[in-house]
Scaffold this active site. Structure first.
Site, PDB file in Angstrom:
ATOM      1  N   ASN A   7       0.850  -1.244  -0.063  1.00 41.98           N
ATOM      2  CA  ASN A   7       0.033  -0.052  -0.096  1.00 41.98           C
ATOM      3  C   ASN A   7       0.991   1.288   0.081  1.00 41.98           C
ATOM      4  O   ASN A   7       1.389   1.715   0.898  1.00 41.98           O
ATOM      5  CB  ASN A   7      -1.121  -0.043   1.204  1.00 41.98           C
ATOM      6  CG  ASN A   7      -1.824   1.101   1.457  1.00 41.98           C
ATOM      7  OD1 ASN A   7      -1.651   2.113   0.381  1.00 41.98           O
ATOM      8  ND2 ASN A   7      -2.838   1.130   2.170  1.00 41.98           N
ATOM      9  N   ARG A  91      -3.009  -2.161  -3.402  1.00 39.01           N
ATOM     10  CA  ARG A  91      -4.118  -1.377  -2.745  1.00 39.01           C
ATOM     11  C   ARG A  91      -3.843  -0.318  -3.930  1.00 39.01           C
ATOM     12  O   ARG A  91      -3.025   0.483  -4.028  1.00 39.01           O
ATOM     13  CB  ARG A  91      -4.125  -0.913  -1.626  1.00 39.01           C
ATOM     14  CG  ARG A  91      -5.181  -0.098  -1.343  1.00 39.01           C
ATOM     15  CD  ARG A  91      -4.934   1.089  -0.158  1.00 39.01           C
ATOM     16  NE  ARG A  91      -6.355   1.730   0.151  1.00 39.01           N
ATOM     17  CZ  ARG A  91      -6.308   2.876   0.703  1.00 39.01           C
ATOM     18  NH1 ARG A  91      -5.224   3.469   1.115  1.00 39.01           N
ATOM     19  NH2 ARG A  91      -7.592   3.530   0.981  1.00 39.01           N
ATOM     20  N   HIS A 180     -13.332   2.866   0.676  1.00 40.35           N
ATOM     21  CA  HIS A 180     -13.417   1.701   1.697  1.00 40.35           C
ATOM     22  C   HIS A 180     -14.020   0.549   1.092  1.00 40.35           C
ATOM     23  O   HIS A 180     -14.423  -0.216   1.775  1.00 40.35           O
ATOM     24  CB  HIS A 180     -13.872   2.314   2.645  1.00 40.35           C
ATOM     25  CG  HIS A 180     -13.561   3.357   3.623  1.00 40.35           C
ATOM     26  ND1 HIS A 180     -14.334   4.201   4.251  1.00 40.35           N
ATOM     27  CD2 HIS A 180     -12.193   3.917   4.044  1.00 40.35           C
ATOM     28  CE1 HIS A 180     -13.455   5.102   4.723  1.00 40.35           C
ATOM     29  NE2 HIS A 180     -12.174   4.639   4.699  1.00 40.35           N
ATOM     30  N   ARG A 241     -13.166  15.577   8.108  1.00 36.76           N
ATOM     31  CA  ARG A 241     -13.915  15.896   7.003  1.00 36.76           C
ATOM     32  C   ARG A 241     -15.499  16.062   7.466  1.00 36.76           C
ATOM     33  O   ARG A 241     -15.901  15.576   8.084  1.00 36.76           O
ATOM     34  CB  ARG A 241     -14.190  14.571   5.815  1.00 36.76           C
ATOM     35  CG  ARG A 241     -12.715  14.499   5.295  1.00 36.76           C
ATOM     36  CD  ARG A 241     -12.915  13.663   4.021  1.00 36.76           C
ATOM     37  NE  ARG A 241     -11.463  12.939   3.670  1.00 36.76           N
ATOM     38  CZ  ARG A 241     -11.315  11.671   3.657  1.00 36.76           C
ATOM     39  NH1 ARG A 241     -12.056  10.556   4.119  1.00 36.76           N
ATOM     40  NH2 ARG A 241     -10.080  11.148   3.298  1.00 36.76           N
ATOM     41  N   GLU A 382      -8.225  -4.968   5.647  1.00 34.92           N
ATOM     42  CA  GLU A 382      -8.159  -4.837   4.013  1.00 34.92           C
ATOM     43  C   GLU A 382      -6.873  -5.418   3.616  1.00 34.92           C
ATOM     44  O   GLU A 382      -6.921  -6.161   2.371  1.00 34.92           O
ATOM     45  CB  GLU A 382      -8.029  -3.433   4.028  1.00 34.92           C
ATOM     46  CG  GLU A 382      -9.517  -2.486   4.333  1.00 34.92           C
ATOM     47  CD  GLU A 382      -9.101  -1.050   4.505  1.00 34.92           C
ATOM     48  OE1 GLU A 382      -8.805  -0.835   5.426  1.00 34.92           O
ATOM     49  OE2 GLU A 382      -9.454  -0.275   3.587  1.00 34.92           O
TER      50      GLU A 382
END
Ligand code: ADP
Length: 396
Positions: A7, A91, A180, A241, A382
């Site tokens: 990743n 990823r 996600h 956010r 993940e």
């Protein structure tokens, strides 16, 4: 078969090495602050040995080389030769509207990743760099790209279309993509195992609550709606956010003299829990401490976070026309019983009833027996999902 999961971020590389038989994690590491004077490696292996040290790495390729050295170290390594690695899973954040699953890396797939640079300017360029670095370092090893957007590609057009002029949306690829996806897919698959049911028979709502937060409605293994949109800014309240706001706020601020870059920073990096609680932290642990110390803004931050979540569960219950299980995952979802309790207290009308002791213990099933829908806490993974998908694609 050993699978390396990579990743690559803008200044970091995460790596995980799996033995696919038994899905055993052999070693994992994180290289941070690449191209800075204090590049740092944090590594651990399945024997419990840990390495932490400053290293020199001024590019993703140099960092991945360092990862390889760590994996081959005489004392703390887990392989003796790089040829033991037979597949690499990357990823990749954005695959646009064409990628609906993990795919073998090819010139055409690399072009898709390049074409999506404008849609994910912070993520796709380093992801691409990581792929090219591995092409140099592992010229004969097959690679697979696993996209955050892929799982969401099954959404019907009514869910992914924004009600703006169609020609402008089409020309500029403006639509809901969702993010996600690998995490939502992993917890959906795991939930089916926990419930002893086939994923193809289940209606699930998966809530990924980390620094970034998103919620997804999954019908029979297919996403039918998700809260993040063209970018990860839409939807739930997050660490920094804002999630959903009236889009006119952007126009309003810009007419007041804020530049677009300022508004971008404000909404992506200065809003959410950080912007509301006013304690200089977006970490839920700090928010909860501040509330315990009587901070009213921190309490409001938590209330806004929970209120948004409750609204989305209700909306997705409607989209799914009822559902079998609500799943909490990621940092907040897996650890913060108070948030889960506050959300579920408002969902009794749907038939949800939490068991307070199981909830407090972060148990796998936290709803009372007979609660329909069930409520589960499933730690996301993940990296493992990327390893699984890499193996699946390479074996097919
Ligand atoms: P990311 O989206 O960066 O992968 P994580 O899934 O690790 O984030 O979630 C990070 C957030 O989860 C933190 O900001 C923190 O608010 C929360 N968190 C993690 N662990 C705990 C914990 N033990 N108790 C409370 N909150 C936690």
């Amino acid at each position: 078969m050993k699978i390396l999961v990579i990743n690559t971020g803008s200044s970091s590389v995460k790596f995980n090495l799996y033995e696919s038989a038994g899905e055993k994690l052999l070693a994992k590491g994180l290289i941070e602050r690449i191209n800075a004077p204090d590049t740092h490696l944090n590594y651990s292996n399945h024997r419990g040995q840990k390495v932490e040290k400053e290293i020199a790495a001024n590019s993703s390729e140099a960092a991945i080389s360092e990862a390889c050295l760590a994996l081959m170290d005489k004392k703390t390594g887990v392989i003796s030769n790089l040829t033991e690695i037979e597949g690499i899973g990357h990823r990749v954040v954005h695959g646009g509207a064409t990628i609906s699953g993990a795919v073998k890396v090819s010139a055409a797939i690399k072009q898709v990743i390049l074409d999506c640079f404008s849609l994910a300017p912070l993520h796709n360029p380093p992801n691409y760099e990581g792929i090219e670095a591995c092409e140099h370092l592992f010229p004969n090893v097959p690679m697979v790209a696993v996209f955050d957007t892929a799982f969401h590609q099954t959404m019907p057009s009514a869910a992914y279309t924004y009600a703006i002029p169609k020609d402008i949306a089409d020309k500029n690829q403006i639509r809901r993509y969702g993010f996600h996806g690998t995490s939502h897919y992993f917890v959906a698959v795991t939930a089916a195992q926990v419930l002893g049911r086939d994923l193809d028979t289940l209606k699930l709502i998966t809530a990924h609550l980390g620094n970034g937060c998103s919620i997804t409605a999954v019908n029979c293994g297919k996403v039918v709606d998700t809260s993040m949109g063209l970018t990860p800014l839409e939807g739930l309240v997050m660490g920094t956010r804002c999630g959903d706001i009236d889009p006119a706020v952007v126009i309003f601020l810009s007419r007041l003299g804020y530049s677009l870059d300022e508004v971008d920073r404000l909404l992506n990096k200065g809003s959410g829990l950080l912007g509301l609680a006013g304690i200089g932290s977006n970490d839920m642990r700090d928010i909860l401490k501040a509330i315990a110390n009587g901070s009213a803004p921190a309490k409001l931050a938590l209330d806004v976070f929970v209120h948004r979540l409750v609204k989305y569960v209700g909306a997705y219950a409607a989209v799914l026309n009822g559902f079998d299980a609500l799943i909490f995952t990621a940092g907040i979802g897996e650890n913060v019983a108070q948030v889960r309790a506050m959300v579920c207290e408002q969902l009794t009308y749907l038939g949800i009833h939490l068991d307070p002791a199981l909830n407090k213990a972060n148990a796998l099933t936290i709803s009372r027996e007979g609660s329909l829908p069930a409520v589960l806490v499933i730690p996301t993974n993940e990296e493992l999902m990327i390893a699984r998908e890499t193996l699946r694609v390479l074996m097919s």
